[in-house]
Design a protein around this motif. Structure first.
Motif, mmCIF file in Angstrom:
data_model
loop_
_atom_site.group_PDB
_atom_site.id
_atom_site.type_symbol
_atom_site.label_atom_id
_atom_site.label_comp_id
_atom_site.label_asym_id
_atom_site.label_seq_id
_atom_site.Cartn_x
_atom_site.Cartn_y
_atom_site.Cartn_z
ATOM 1 N N THR A 12 0.816 3.630 9.400
ATOM 2 C CA THR A 12 1.027 2.970 10.686
ATOM 3 C C THR A 12 0.345 3.713 11.833
ATOM 4 N N ALA A 25 8.147 2.178 12.823
ATOM 5 C CA ALA A 25 7.650 1.089 11.988
ATOM 6 C C ALA A 25 7.558 1.516 10.526
ATOM 7 N N GLY A 26 7.235 2.781 10.270
ATOM 8 C CA GLY A 26 7.156 3.259 8.897
ATOM 9 C C GLY A 26 8.485 3.129 8.176
ATOM 10 N N THR A 34 4.495 6.149 4.754
ATOM 11 C CA THR A 34 4.142 4.900 5.431
ATOM 12 C C THR A 34 3.750 5.151 6.876
ATOM 13 N N GLN A 35 4.329 6.169 7.485
ATOM 14 C CA GLN A 35 3.981 6.491 8.870
ATOM 15 C C GLN A 35 2.525 6.934 9.002
ATOM 16 N N LEU A 74 5.336 3.455 16.348
ATOM 17 C CA LEU A 74 4.548 3.599 15.121
ATOM 18 C C LEU A 74 5.317 4.355 14.044
#
Length: 202
Positions: free
Chosen positions: A158, A180-181, A154-155, A177
């Motif tokens: 982001t 956020a993942g 997911t990173q 960032l």
């Protein structure tokens, strides 16, 4: 579901394979990779354990597969536990003892320590729950641990838009960032857990 989860982690696994190829193929030592050549075991252990954890773990979330092959589910689970712990603990070791690369500040290091520790705790709590035959809590904690372990995938999502639109992030932006993942993955996991709790038991 398994294909989507494996695809999400495809880019981090590709980078991991590239890193292992560098270490085993005698690549040139640069300031960017010098820390890995100085102590290669933690990063190699991390790459192999998190790759197996993300791929094998993806199949644990298919209800029909669990019902049809309960023996496989248990056997895979006993393999996933050491893989997940090795991935989290090696990540914590690298955060504490590797030299920080450019762009990594105190905030990002702190987030890595928090989420790495949370992954260890989730796996241990999931193991404790299944030993008590508490299947609902076992599934919830294992799902949380898997969500954290899949954070690198997911990173990529982001970080990539920021890199394309804004450019290289500074220390604070990079930490936000990356963090956020993990937060997105945990939010999705919690949504699935809460949704299952509201469904009638069959």
């Amino acid at each position: 579901m398994p294909a989507a989860l494996i695809l999400l982690n495809a880019i981090p696994m590709a980078f991991g394979a590239f890193r292992v190829a560098q270490l085993t193929g005698g690549a040139e030592v640069t300031p960017e990779n010098a820390r890995f050549f100085a102590a290669p075991l933690p990063v190699v252990l991390h790459i192999f354990s998190v790759s197996l954890y993300s791929v094998l773990g993806a199949f644990q979330f298919v209800p029909g597969f669990r019902r049809r092959r309960p023996g496989w589910h248990r056997a895979a689970g006993w393999l996933l536990i050491p893989c997940g712990l090795a991935a989290a603990l090696s990540g914590l070791w690298m955060t504490l003892f590797y030299a920080r690369p450019p762009g990594d500040g105190d905030l990002l290091s702190g987030l890595r320590l928090v989420f790495g520790s949370a992954m260890v705790a989730s796996i241990v709590l999931g193991l404790a729950a299944i030993r008590r035959r508490d299947i609902a809590r076992h599934r919830a904690w294992m799902m949380r641990g898997y969500a954290i372990g899949l954070g690198a995938g997911t990173q990529v999502l982001t970080n990539l838009p920021w890199l394309l639109i804004v450019g290289t992030p500074d220390e604070t932006s990079r930490a936000v960032l990356v963090g956020a993942g993990w937060v997105i993955n945990l939010a999705v996991a919690e949504w699935i857990i809460r949704k299952r709790l509201t469904q009638p038991v069959r």
